[in-house]
Design an enzyme around this catalytic site. Sequence first.
Site, PDB file in Angstrom:
ATOM      1  N   HIS A 162       0.821  -1.225   0.000  1.00 20.03           N
ATOM      2  CA  HIS A 162       0.000   0.000   0.000  1.00 20.03           C
ATOM      3  C   HIS A 162       0.858   1.279   0.000  1.00 20.03           C
ATOM      4  O   HIS A 162       0.513   2.263   0.631  1.00 20.03           O
ATOM      5  CB  HIS A 162      -0.966  -0.014   1.204  1.00 20.03           C
ATOM      6  CG  HIS A 162      -0.278  -0.033   2.533  1.00 20.03           C
ATOM      7  ND1 HIS A 162      -0.848  -0.611   3.647  1.00 20.03           N
ATOM      8  CD2 HIS A 162       0.919   0.459   2.947  1.00 20.03           C
ATOM      9  CE1 HIS A 162      -0.031  -0.475   4.683  1.00 20.03           C
ATOM     10  NE2 HIS A 162       1.050   0.183   4.282  1.00 20.03           N
ATOM     11  N   HIS A 213      -1.742   4.400   9.866  1.00 12.22           N
ATOM     12  CA  HIS A 213      -0.365   4.800  10.158  1.00 12.22           C
ATOM     13  C   HIS A 213      -0.369   6.025  11.066  1.00 12.22           C
ATOM     14  O   HIS A 213       0.043   7.112  10.663  1.00 12.22           O
ATOM     15  CB  HIS A 213       0.380   5.087   8.858  1.00 12.22           C
ATOM     16  CG  HIS A 213       0.478   3.910   7.931  1.00 12.22           C
ATOM     17  ND1 HIS A 213      -0.591   3.456   7.185  1.00 12.22           N
ATOM     18  CD2 HIS A 213       1.510   3.083   7.642  1.00 12.22           C
ATOM     19  CE1 HIS A 213      -0.200   2.412   6.471  1.00 12.22           C
ATOM     20  NE2 HIS A 213       1.050   2.164   6.730  1.00 12.22           N
ATOM     21  N   HIS A 254      10.119  -4.111   3.919  1.00 12.23           N
ATOM     22  CA  HIS A 254      10.566  -2.710   3.975  1.00 12.23           C
ATOM     23  C   HIS A 254      10.894  -2.291   5.395  1.00 12.23           C
ATOM     24  O   HIS A 254      10.328  -2.786   6.351  1.00 12.23           O
ATOM     25  CB  HIS A 254       9.580  -1.731   3.325  1.00 12.23           C
ATOM     26  CG  HIS A 254       8.182  -1.608   3.897  1.00 12.23           C
ATOM     27  ND1 HIS A 254       7.352  -2.671   4.184  1.00 12.23           N
ATOM     28  CD2 HIS A 254       7.454  -0.510   4.212  1.00 12.23           C
ATOM     29  CE1 HIS A 254       6.177  -2.233   4.619  1.00 12.23           C
ATOM     30  NE2 HIS A 254       6.219  -0.915   4.664  1.00 12.23           N
TER      31      HIS A 254
END
Length: 311
Positions: free
Chosen positions: A12, A59, A193
């Site tokens: 995403h 987030h 990541h």
Amino acid sequence: MARIVAGVATSHIPAVGAALDNGRTTESYWQPVFAGYEFSKKWIADLAPDVIIEVYNDHATAFSLDIIPTFAIGCAPEFPIADEGWGPRRVPPVVGHPELAWHIAQSTILDEFDMTIVNNMAVDHGLTVPLSLMYGQPKAWPAPVIPLAVNVVQYPPPTGNRCYNLGKAIRKAVESYPEDLRVVVFGTGGMSHQLQGPRAGLINAEFDNAFLDELIADPAHLAQRPHIEYVREAGSEAIELVMWLIMRGALDDRAKEVYRYYHVPASNTAVGHLILENPGLPQQRIAETRIEYGMPQLDEQPEDVADEVVV
Ligand code: DHB
Ligand code: FE
């Protein structure tokens, strides 16, 4: 009865949303990323699901260190697009499905999952970028979306096994909803990541591809993987991948890979994307789409599911 017909997993990455919003999809850096979703856009347009349950993470946008629900389900009729610092993305608001969302809340809570019920929540790139990748730039999202937020930002996130079992509980909830709805579950985030510290920029393609293989073939084993392995092998933010296990748990063990894509680089993150279909979807439709895209045909469906046609 409502049925889960398919699952979609995708990264995403926020910069992918910005590339789309700012008309940069044909630039050489971004072109391969968007090319990787051409099949998927056709596939989901053909399938036209009635509802999407989108497993994603916030987030620190709607939630903050003040309140950190492990699992939160959006029961509102609509979810506004969050401002993550550059103004809200210019994408349509997300329309929910309160009736099914409340039903899933009730069923999963009574199955002993401590789901937080959320009636007011802006949604960030974790939810909107996968919709953009799958649907492009429509005036309105073609299906209502039930956001299911998972804490993978503040330690401790839920275990892979907890996520896998929540997926199974979601399937049970959906299958006890009386209306005939075809539901697709998205699992989003990942793949490898790390966004900060000395290892920022870490990518581990071998880990990612092994994860995809195991997610398809042996998710119960994959669900036993401890957090430390994700973080050590694939970077601190790779922990987002536990959300893909919710999607997988919601599907049948016999779900089949329809499409798979993996690409590096895109921003700081490996782009991973997978489409799985439950047994029973008409294979002819998939076969035609695959021919159109020059892809090899899938194996035949097992005989015992040939009569489970749900579309
Ligand atoms: C990136 C990826 C993410 O999953 C995220 O939440 C933020 C940034 C990135 O690749 O830059
Ligand atoms: Fe993220």
